[in-house]
Design a protein around this motif. Structure first.
Motif, PDB file in Angstrom:
ATOM      1  N   SER A 112     -38.977  24.688  12.516  1.00  0.00           N
ATOM      2  CA  SER A 112     -38.704  25.182  11.098  1.00  0.00           C
ATOM      3  C   SER A 112     -39.807  24.853  10.289  1.00  0.00           C
ATOM      4  O   SER A 112     -40.167  25.721   9.154  1.00  0.00           O
ATOM      5  CB  SER A 112     -37.623  24.251  10.733  1.00  0.00           C
ATOM      6  N   VAL A 113     -40.630  23.729  10.389  1.00  0.00           N
ATOM      7  CA  VAL A 113     -41.880  23.570   9.756  1.00  0.00           C
ATOM      8  C   VAL A 113     -42.839  24.627   9.819  1.00  0.00           C
ATOM      9  O   VAL A 113     -43.459  25.349   9.100  1.00  0.00           O
ATOM     10  CB  VAL A 113     -42.591  22.351   9.990  1.00  0.00           C
ATOM     11  N   ALA A 114     -42.993  25.070  11.113  1.00  0.00           N
ATOM     12  CA  ALA A 114     -43.939  26.353  11.203  1.00  0.00           C
ATOM     13  C   ALA A 114     -43.592  27.705  10.724  1.00  0.00           C
ATOM     14  O   ALA A 114     -44.613  28.345   9.967  1.00  0.00           O
ATOM     15  CB  ALA A 114     -43.897  26.519  12.918  1.00  0.00           C
ATOM     16  N   LEU A 115     -42.139  27.849  10.653  1.00  0.00           N
ATOM     17  CA  LEU A 115     -41.777  28.978   9.867  1.00  0.00           C
ATOM     18  C   LEU A 115     -42.129  28.979   8.364  1.00  0.00           C
ATOM     19  O   LEU A 115     -42.201  30.021   7.733  1.00  0.00           O
ATOM     20  CB  LEU A 115     -40.237  29.408  10.289  1.00  0.00           C
ATOM     21  N   ALA A 116     -41.687  27.702   8.040  1.00  0.00           N
ATOM     22  CA  ALA A 116     -42.034  27.438   6.522  1.00  0.00           C
ATOM     23  C   ALA A 116     -43.669  27.672   6.135  1.00  0.00           C
ATOM     24  O   ALA A 116     -43.862  28.270   5.114  1.00  0.00           O
ATOM     25  CB  ALA A 116     -41.506  26.224   6.096  1.00  0.00           C
ATOM     26  N   VAL A 117     -44.463  27.466   7.036  1.00  0.00           N
ATOM     27  CA  VAL A 117     -45.724  27.584   6.917  1.00  0.00           C
ATOM     28  C   VAL A 117     -46.369  28.981   6.912  1.00  0.00           C
ATOM     29  O   VAL A 117     -47.110  29.310   6.155  1.00  0.00           O
ATOM     30  CB  VAL A 117     -46.711  26.583   8.161  1.00  0.00           C
ATOM     31  N   LEU A 140     -47.035  17.666  12.341  1.00  0.00           N
ATOM     32  CA  LEU A 140     -48.253  18.161  12.627  1.00  0.00           C
ATOM     33  C   LEU A 140     -48.267  19.255  13.338  1.00  0.00           C
ATOM     34  O   LEU A 140     -48.937  20.275  13.495  1.00  0.00           O
ATOM     35  CB  LEU A 140     -49.258  17.130  13.005  1.00  0.00           C
ATOM     36  N   GLY A 141     -47.306  19.356  14.113  1.00  0.00           N
ATOM     37  CA  GLY A 141     -47.186  20.413  15.516  1.00  0.00           C
ATOM     38  C   GLY A 141     -46.487  21.642  14.857  1.00  0.00           C
ATOM     39  O   GLY A 141     -46.916  22.688  15.099  1.00  0.00           O
ATOM     40  N   GLY A 142     -45.692  21.464  14.006  1.00  0.00           N
ATOM     41  CA  GLY A 142     -45.190  22.680  13.226  1.00  0.00           C
ATOM     42  C   GLY A 142     -46.386  23.195  12.311  1.00  0.00           C
ATOM     43  O   GLY A 142     -46.561  24.390  12.131  1.00  0.00           O
ATOM     44  N   PHE A 143     -47.037  22.554  11.590  1.00  0.00           N
ATOM     45  CA  PHE A 143     -48.188  22.759  10.889  1.00  0.00           C
ATOM     46  C   PHE A 143     -49.273  23.597  11.478  1.00  0.00           C
ATOM     47  O   PHE A 143     -49.772  24.676  11.404  1.00  0.00           O
ATOM     48  CB  PHE A 143     -48.764  22.004  10.153  1.00  0.00           C
ATOM     49  N   THR A 144     -49.523  23.096  12.840  1.00  0.00           N
ATOM     50  CA  THR A 144     -50.569  23.649  13.703  1.00  0.00           C
ATOM     51  C   THR A 144     -49.927  25.087  14.356  1.00  0.00           C
ATOM     52  O   THR A 144     -50.603  26.117  14.338  1.00  0.00           O
ATOM     53  CB  THR A 144     -50.688  22.713  14.966  1.00  0.00           C
ATOM     54  N   LEU A 145     -48.775  25.188  14.642  1.00  0.00           N
ATOM     55  CA  LEU A 145     -48.011  26.136  15.141  1.00  0.00           C
ATOM     56  C   LEU A 145     -47.969  27.386  13.996  1.00  0.00           C
ATOM     57  O   LEU A 145     -48.288  28.614  14.195  1.00  0.00           O
ATOM     58  CB  LEU A 145     -46.622  26.184  15.755  1.00  0.00           C
ATOM     59  N   GLY A 146     -47.746  26.913  12.835  1.00  0.00           N
ATOM     60  CA  GLY A 146     -47.617  27.841  11.710  1.00  0.00           C
ATOM     61  C   GLY A 146     -49.037  28.469  11.394  1.00  0.00           C
ATOM     62  O   GLY A 146     -49.047  29.767  11.274  1.00  0.00           O
ATOM     63  N   LEU A 147     -49.944  27.788  11.367  1.00  0.00           N
ATOM     64  CA  LEU A 147     -51.472  27.981  11.191  1.00  0.00           C
ATOM     65  C   LEU A 147     -51.811  28.958  12.311  1.00  0.00           C
ATOM     66  O   LEU A 147     -52.621  30.040  12.166  1.00  0.00           O
ATOM     67  CB  LEU A 147     -52.332  26.788  11.112  1.00  0.00           C
ATOM     68  N   ALA A 148     -51.491  28.859  13.732  1.00  0.00           N
ATOM     69  CA  ALA A 148     -51.962  29.581  14.606  1.00  0.00           C
ATOM     70  C   ALA A 148     -51.318  31.081  14.742  1.00  0.00           C
ATOM     71  O   ALA A 148     -51.812  32.001  14.708  1.00  0.00           O
ATOM     72  CB  ALA A 148     -51.718  28.817  16.097  1.00  0.00           C
ATOM     73  N   VAL A 149     -50.127  31.150  14.098  1.00  0.00           N
ATOM     74  CA  VAL A 149     -49.130  32.226  13.671  1.00  0.00           C
ATOM     75  C   VAL A 149     -50.021  33.127  12.764  1.00  0.00           C
ATOM     76  O   VAL A 149     -50.171  34.526  12.978  1.00  0.00           O
ATOM     77  CB  VAL A 149     -47.742  31.987  13.824  1.00  0.00           C
ATOM     78  N   LEU A 150     -50.319  32.395  11.681  1.00  0.00           N
ATOM     79  CA  LEU A 150     -50.874  32.996  10.598  1.00  0.00           C
ATOM     80  C   LEU A 150     -52.296  33.611  11.016  1.00  0.00           C
ATOM     81  O   LEU A 150     -52.667  34.895  10.710  1.00  0.00           O
ATOM     82  CB  LEU A 150     -51.158  32.056   9.379  1.00  0.00           C
ATOM     83  N   ALA A 151     -52.954  32.903  11.909  1.00  0.00           N
ATOM     84  CA  ALA A 151     -54.372  33.280  12.116  1.00  0.00           C
ATOM     85  C   ALA A 151     -54.215  34.791  13.254  1.00  0.00           C
ATOM     86  O   ALA A 151     -54.941  35.657  13.017  1.00  0.00           O
ATOM     87  CB  ALA A 151     -55.011  32.427  13.123  1.00  0.00           C
ATOM     88  N   LEU A 194     -51.340  36.711  13.224  1.00  0.00           N
ATOM     89  CA  LEU A 194     -51.301  37.833  12.420  1.00  0.00           C
ATOM     90  C   LEU A 194     -52.197  38.463  11.579  1.00  0.00           C
ATOM     91  O   LEU A 194     -52.193  39.818  11.493  1.00  0.00           O
ATOM     92  CB  LEU A 194     -49.895  37.395  11.570  1.00  0.00           C
ATOM     93  N   GLY A 195     -52.757  37.561  11.051  1.00  0.00           N
ATOM     94  CA  GLY A 195     -53.890  38.222  10.035  1.00  0.00           C
ATOM     95  C   GLY A 195     -55.258  38.372  10.473  1.00  0.00           C
ATOM     96  O   GLY A 195     -56.275  38.716  10.039  1.00  0.00           O
ATOM     97  N   GLY A 196     -55.672  37.697  11.652  1.00  0.00           N
ATOM     98  CA  GLY A 196     -56.843  37.871  12.503  1.00  0.00           C
ATOM     99  C   GLY A 196     -58.033  37.012  11.656  1.00  0.00           C
ATOM    100  O   GLY A 196     -59.135  37.498  11.343  1.00  0.00           O
ATOM    101  N   ALA A 197     -57.285  35.875  10.718  1.00  0.00           N
ATOM    102  CA  ALA A 197     -58.234  35.286   9.931  1.00  0.00           C
ATOM    103  C   ALA A 197     -58.867  34.097  10.942  1.00  0.00           C
ATOM    104  O   ALA A 197     -58.297  32.982  11.174  1.00  0.00           O
ATOM    105  CB  ALA A 197     -57.462  34.808   8.999  1.00  0.00           C
ATOM    106  N   GLU A 198     -60.306  34.454  11.107  1.00  0.00           N
ATOM    107  CA  GLU A 198     -60.846  33.360  12.019  1.00  0.00           C
ATOM    108  C   GLU A 198     -61.232  32.033  11.102  1.00  0.00           C
ATOM    109  O   GLU A 198     -61.286  31.081  11.719  1.00  0.00           O
ATOM    110  CB  GLU A 198     -62.234  33.907  12.210  1.00  0.00           C
ATOM    111  N   GLY A 199     -61.135  32.135   9.669  1.00  0.00           N
ATOM    112  CA  GLY A 199     -61.068  31.067   8.916  1.00  0.00           C
ATOM    113  C   GLY A 199     -60.059  29.946   9.169  1.00  0.00           C
ATOM    114  O   GLY A 199     -60.349  28.698   8.836  1.00  0.00           O
ATOM    115  N   LEU A 200     -59.079  30.249   9.718  1.00  0.00           N
ATOM    116  CA  LEU A 200     -58.034  29.413   9.797  1.00  0.00           C
ATOM    117  C   LEU A 200     -58.116  28.542  11.218  1.00  0.00           C
ATOM    118  O   LEU A 200     -57.446  27.696  11.286  1.00  0.00           O
ATOM    119  CB  LEU A 200     -56.462  29.955   9.814  1.00  0.00           C
TER     120      LEU A 200
END
Length: 272
Positions: A53-58, A120-131, A133-139
């Motif tokens: 749920s934290v990952a989805l929120a991120v 922290l696990g949810g935050f990490t998973l969320g950032l990985a998904v965003l990266a 989806l968007g191909g953002a290497e900055g994440l």
């Protein structure tokens, strides 16, 4: 009502004695009549739900922020339909772990570390998904740092949970099989060394050898809840000399009336 009282019994303010120097969040709090609940799959499912749920929120929040500006309608805001419910589920899961964690650990610090590791696990998973989806290497650097922090926190949480459960079993064993002796608190803790509690001498008589013994233990309590000398305690002792000291619930506890003398030295007594 009785069930509610049992669930929140760990929030009661009362002095807790430790014989191995534990203090603060490492104090093991085992209410009278408590049993050590198992770490069931249902509990770990709640932890997994918190992480997801934290990952989805991120992810939802990140897509709202990164949505194209000036679009009509603003397509990025549709992702709030993901972020808001996910945030609600995260809060619900957080509360579940917070409450259900105490009957399984009976220490605040490992429970809090588990919550931090899940966050922290949810935050990490969320950032990985965003990266992804968007191909953002900055994440990716932020994702890597978050992953390392999560791994370290999880290791400390696992070690803390194991130690906490071992200590709970020790306390329950001493209550059940240790020889009980009546005793009293012989003196107040030293104001000069007061820090979320302090050392106090316990005087008790061993019925076996009819001799009087004195041991020093740490009392963890708030400054306004320091038991006065003469307060009755029960000393549980096994054949190997392991000790457990607890307040004698059959007698009322009188607290030191001049608590400000201790409170002025620190911010207060120990939170347990």
């Amino acid at each position: 009502m009785a069930q509610l009282d049992e669930e929140w019994s760990w929030l009661e303010d009362r002095p807790v004695f430790t014989t191995r120097g534990e203090k603060g969040g490492n104090v093991t709090i085992v209410p009278p009549g408590a049993v050590l609940e198992p770490l069931t799959p249902r509990f770990w499912l709640g932890v997994a739900s918190f992480v997801v749920s934290v990952a989805l929120a991120v992810v939802g929040t990140g897509l709202v922020i990164s949505g194209p500006s000036g679009a009509s309608p603003p397509r990025g805001w549709w992702w709030l339909a993901l972020a808001i419910p996910a945030s609600g589920l995260a809060l619900f899961s957080f509360a579940g772990i917070y409450v259900e964690g105490m009957p399984r650990m009976m220490r605040e610090r490992p429970r809090n570390l588990l919550l931090l590791a899940g966050l922290l696990g949810g935050f990490t998973l969320g950032l990985a998904v965003l990266a992804a989806l968007g191909g953002a290497e900055g994440l990716m650097p932020a994702t890597a740092v978050s992953a390392v922090a999560c791994a370290v926190t999880a290791l400390y949480a696992a070690r803390g949970i194991r130690r906490a459960r071992t200590d709970v079993m020790r306390i329950l064993r001493l209550r059940a099989t240790g020889t009980a002796h009546t005793g009293v608190i012989a003196a107040l803790p030293d104001r000069k060394t007061w820090s979320h509690g302090g050392d106090v001498p316990i005087r008790y008589r061993d019925d076996g050898d009819e001799a009087e013994h004195t041991v020093t233990v740490r009392v963890n309590t708030w400054a306004h809840e320091i038991p006065v000398p003469g307060t009755r305690v029960i000393v549980h002792r096994d054949e190997e000399g392991d000790l457990l000291v607890e307040l004698d619930t059959a007698h009322p506890v009188e607290y030191y009336p001049h608590s400000r003398l201790y409170a002025q030295d620190t911010s207060g007594g120990g939170s347990m």
